[in-house]
Design an enzyme around this catalytic site. Structure first.
Site, PDB file in Angstrom:
ATOM      1  N   SER A 290      -4.403   5.576   5.618  1.00  0.00           N
ATOM      2  CA  SER A 290      -3.745   6.123   4.759  1.00  0.00           C
ATOM      3  C   SER A 290      -3.710   7.643   4.876  1.00  0.00           C
ATOM      4  CB  SER A 290      -4.633   5.678   3.212  1.00  0.00           C
ATOM      5  OG  SER A 290      -3.562   6.136   2.028  1.00  0.00           O
TER       6      SER A 290
ATOM      7  N   LYS B 217      -1.092   2.235   6.717  1.00  0.00           N
ATOM      8  CA  LYS B 217      -0.954   2.218   5.197  1.00  0.00           C
ATOM      9  C   LYS B 217      -0.204   3.412   4.798  1.00  0.00           C
ATOM     10  CE  LYS B 217      -2.182   1.791   0.942  1.00  0.00           C
ATOM     11  NZ  LYS B 217      -1.298   2.954   0.026  1.00  0.00           N
TER      12      LYS B 217
ATOM     13  N   GLN C  99       0.112   4.782  -4.467  1.00  0.00           N
ATOM     14  CA  GLN C  99      -0.010   4.123  -5.704  1.00  0.00           C
ATOM     15  C   GLN C  99      -0.350   5.060  -6.890  1.00  0.00           C
ATOM     16  OE1 GLN C  99      -1.529   2.816  -2.843  1.00  0.00           O
ATOM     17  NE2 GLN C  99       0.524   1.453  -2.768  1.00  0.00           N
TER      18      GLN C  99
END
Length: 511
Positions: free
Chosen positions: A342, A366, A370
Site C-alpha cells: 500500500s 495493494k 478505502q
C-alpha cells in the site's frame, strides 16, 4: 495493512502502525474522510483501526484526515434505489412471517448489509456493526499490547500481511502470507476477520498458540507467541560507510500520523552529517496514512512529475504534485519485499519512476483506497472508493512493484520452526530434516547436504552445535536442540549481518 508485537522496528527503535480509526468514539464526521491504504488488522489488546490492527496505543491521536473530497452520502441525497429493491423487502417479510424460528429484525438487516459487501468479493470492503464498533471503541483506551502483526483475509483465511519488526510475531518467525488456521486449537478459517482478531489479541504476558500454514511447507505447524508491549515509533536512522562515503539509512515501519514529521527530522540529521547517499527501507511495512507517504515523497519527487495519481469509479484521475524544484544532490535507493504494501508501494513505485533504484523482491500489490463511513447508528462501512496509480499511471494492484535490482535473502531467512515430538536422527528424512540442515548451514556448521536426508555429516554438524551451546551431545535433534537452533537463527537474522538486500541497496548507490 499489516504484525505481532514486542517492538516493531529494530531493537530500541519502534515502529508504530497507525491506520485510520473508525467509530463515533473517534469523532468521525462526514466531512472527514478516512483514507485506508490497507484493509488489515493489527492484533493487540487495544482496538482496531484502518484495516483492523493487531495492536493499539494507549491514546490514539486524531487520524481522520481532511480532504477536498466530499464524504460519501448516506442520507436522502443518495442515488434513487433500483426498481427491484422491493425484492429485498419482500424477502425480509417472507422470512419474518414464515421462518420456523423467531428471527430478529436487526439480524436480517445486518445480514443483508454483510451480504451486499460479500458479493463485492473485495477483502478491503467490510462492515462493522454497532456491537463490534462498541467493542473496539472500548478497547482503544487499553494499553498497547498484542502480538504485533497485521493481517487481512485471503480466500477465507486470516493471512499475515507483515509482522512488525522486533515484535513477538517476528521473533516467533511469522512471515508475510502465512495463513492462521486456528487460535488456541479453535479454527478461524472462514471466520469474520474481526472475530478472529478478538481471539488472537490479548494482554501482555499471555500466551497464544497459532496454527500456521506456510507456502512450501507440507504440514501446518504451531507457533507459540507471548504477547507484549507494542512500540510506537515508526522511523529510525543510522549512518553506514560505503567505500569511504557516509551513507544514510532510514527505515520506515509504517505510515502513521507522525511518520512524515519524524522522517523529516531524521533526514535533516543525516544531511547535517553530510551524507553522500541515502537508503530508504520499507521492507515489512504494510502501509498506513496516505498523507504520511505523500509528505515524505514531497522531499524527493520534483514538481515536474506527479508523485501519485488517484482514480475514481468514473475513471477520472487527479494528480498530486510537490513544490520541489529539483532532486536531492545525492543518490537514493529504496528496499522492498513481499511485506511492503500500500503506502510503501506508493513510495517505492514513485521513486522507481523518478529514476531511483528499488532493491529487493516484488512487493505485496495493494492499489486501492478505502473510506470508513459511519452509518449513523454507531455502525460503519469501510468501502473501496478509489484506486491509486503510479506517477506514470500504472496500477500495481495484485501485481506489486518489481524492483530494479532483484535480491533474495539467504535461504536460512526462510526456514520454519521445527516441532519435534520424537527425536530426529541419522537416516531420517523429510522437511524437518531439510529445514534443520538449512539452519545449521546458515549458522556456519557443515551438514553436508540440505535435501532432507539426515546423513552422518548432518549428525556431526548437530553434535558440533550441541557442544558449542552446552547441550547434551547426542547428534540427534530433540525439542531442546531444535529450539536452540531456531533461536540462534532468529538472532542472526535480526543482527542483519547477511542482509543481502541492504548491502546491495548501499552499494548500488555508488555503482
Amino acid at each position: 495493512m499489516i504484525y505481532l508485537w514486542q517492538s516493531y522496528i529494530s531493537t530500541g527503535k519502534t515502529h508504530h502502525q497507525i491506520h485510520t480509526s473508525w467509530g463515533e468514539g473517534m469523532n468521525l464526521r462526514k466531512q472527514h474522510i478516512i483514507i485506508i491504504l490497507f484493509a488489515a488488522l493489527l492484533l493487540g489488546f487495544a482496538g482496531a483501526y484502518f484495516g483492523v490492527k493487531l495492536a493499539q496505543p494507549d491514546t490514539l491521536p486524531e487520524q481522520i484526515q481532511e480532504t477536498n473530497k466530499e464524504a460519501p452520502n448516506t442520507s436522502q441525497e443518495t442515488s434513487a434505489p433500483p426498481e427491484n429493491i422491493e425484492k429485498v423487502s419482500q424477502a425480509f417479510n417472507l422470512i419474518k412471517d414464515n421462518y420456523l424460528n423467531d428471527v430478529d429484525d436487526k439480524q436480517l438487516i445486518e445480514g443483508a448489509i454483510q451480504g451486499m459487501l460479500t458479493t463485492l468479493e473485495d477483502p478491503y470492503s467490510s462492515y462493522m456493526d454497532v456491537e463490534t464498533m462498541e467493542r473496539f471503541n472500548e478497547t482503544i483506551e487499553s494499553s498497547f499490547e498484542g502480538i504485533g502483526a497485521e493481517v487481512s483475509t485471503v480466500n477465507g483465511k486470516v493471512t499475515i500481511v507483515a509482522p512488525i519488526k522486533d515484535s513477538p510475531a517476528e521473533e516467533a518467525g511469522l512471515r508475510p502470507n502465512d495463513k492462521i488456521l486456528s487460535v488456541d486449537d479453535e479454527s478461524v478459517v472462514g471466520m469474520d476477520l474481526y472475530d478472529a482478531v478478538e481471539k488472537i489479541r490479548g494482554e501482555k504476558g499471555s500466551e497464544v498458540v497459532l496454527e500456521i500454514q506456510r507456502t512450501g511447507v507440507s504440514d501446518p505447524f504451531d507457533v507459540k507467541i507471548v504477547r507484549d508491549d507494542i512500540p510506537v515509533e515508526t522511523v529510525y536512522s543510522e549512518v553506514k560507510t560505503v567505500d569511504g562515503k557516509k551513507t544514510g539509512v532510514i527505515e520506515i515501519t509504517t505510515f502513521s500520523e507522525n511518520t512524515a514529521k519524524d522522517f523529516s527530522k531524521e533526514l535533516k540529521k543525516l544531511e547535517d552529517k553530510n551524507i553522500e547517499g541515502l537508503v530508504v527501507d520499507v521492507r515489512g511495512n504494510p502501509g498506513g496514512l496516505l498523507t504520511a507517504v505523500e509528505d515524505i515523497l514531497k522531499n524527493f519527487i520534483p514538481k515536474n512529475m506527479p508523485y501519485l495519481q488517484v482514480e475514481n469509479q468514473k475513471g477520472e484521475k487527479s494528480k498530486s504534485f510537490s513544490e520541489l524544484e529539483e532532486k536531492k544532490p545525492y543518490p537514493i535507493s529504496v528496499i522492498i519485499d513481499e511485506g511492503s504494501a500500500s503506502a510503501s508501494e506508493i513510495l517505492a513505485v514513485a521513486m522507481k519512476e523518478a529514476g531511483y533504484d528499488v532493491v529487493g523482491t516484488k512487493s505485496y500489490g495493494k492499489g486501492t483506497v478505502q473510506q470508513a463511513v459511519p452509518m449513523g447508528d454507531g455502525s460503519t462501512i469501510k468501502l473501496t472508493f478509489f484506486k491509486w496509480l503510479s506517477p506514470k499511471g500504472t496500477w500495481i494492484h495484485e501485481k506489486g512493484v518489481k524492483p530494479t535490482e532483484k535480491v533474495e535473502q539467504p535461504d536460512y531467512y526462510f526456514t520454519n520452526p521445527v516441532q519435534v515430538e520424537d527425536s530426529i536422527a541419522y537416516n531420517h528424512t523429510g522437511d524437518k530434516v531439510e529445514n534443520v540442515q538449512v539452519m545449521l548451514k546458515g549458522l556456519d556448521y557443515k551438514p553436508g547436504r540440505t535435501d532432507g536426508y539426515f546423513s552422518k555429516e548432518t549428525e556431526k554438524a548437530v553434535q558440533a552445535f550441541q557442544a558449542d551451546n552446552d547441550l547434551e551431545v547426542t547428534g540427534e535433534i530433540n525439542e531442546k536442540t531444535a529450539g536452540q537452533i531456531q533461536a540462534k537463527i532468529v538472532e542472526k537474522v535480526r543482527d542483519g549481518d547477511d542482509d543481502r538486500q541492504k548491502e546491495k541497496a548501499l552499494n548500488v548507490l555508488y555503482e
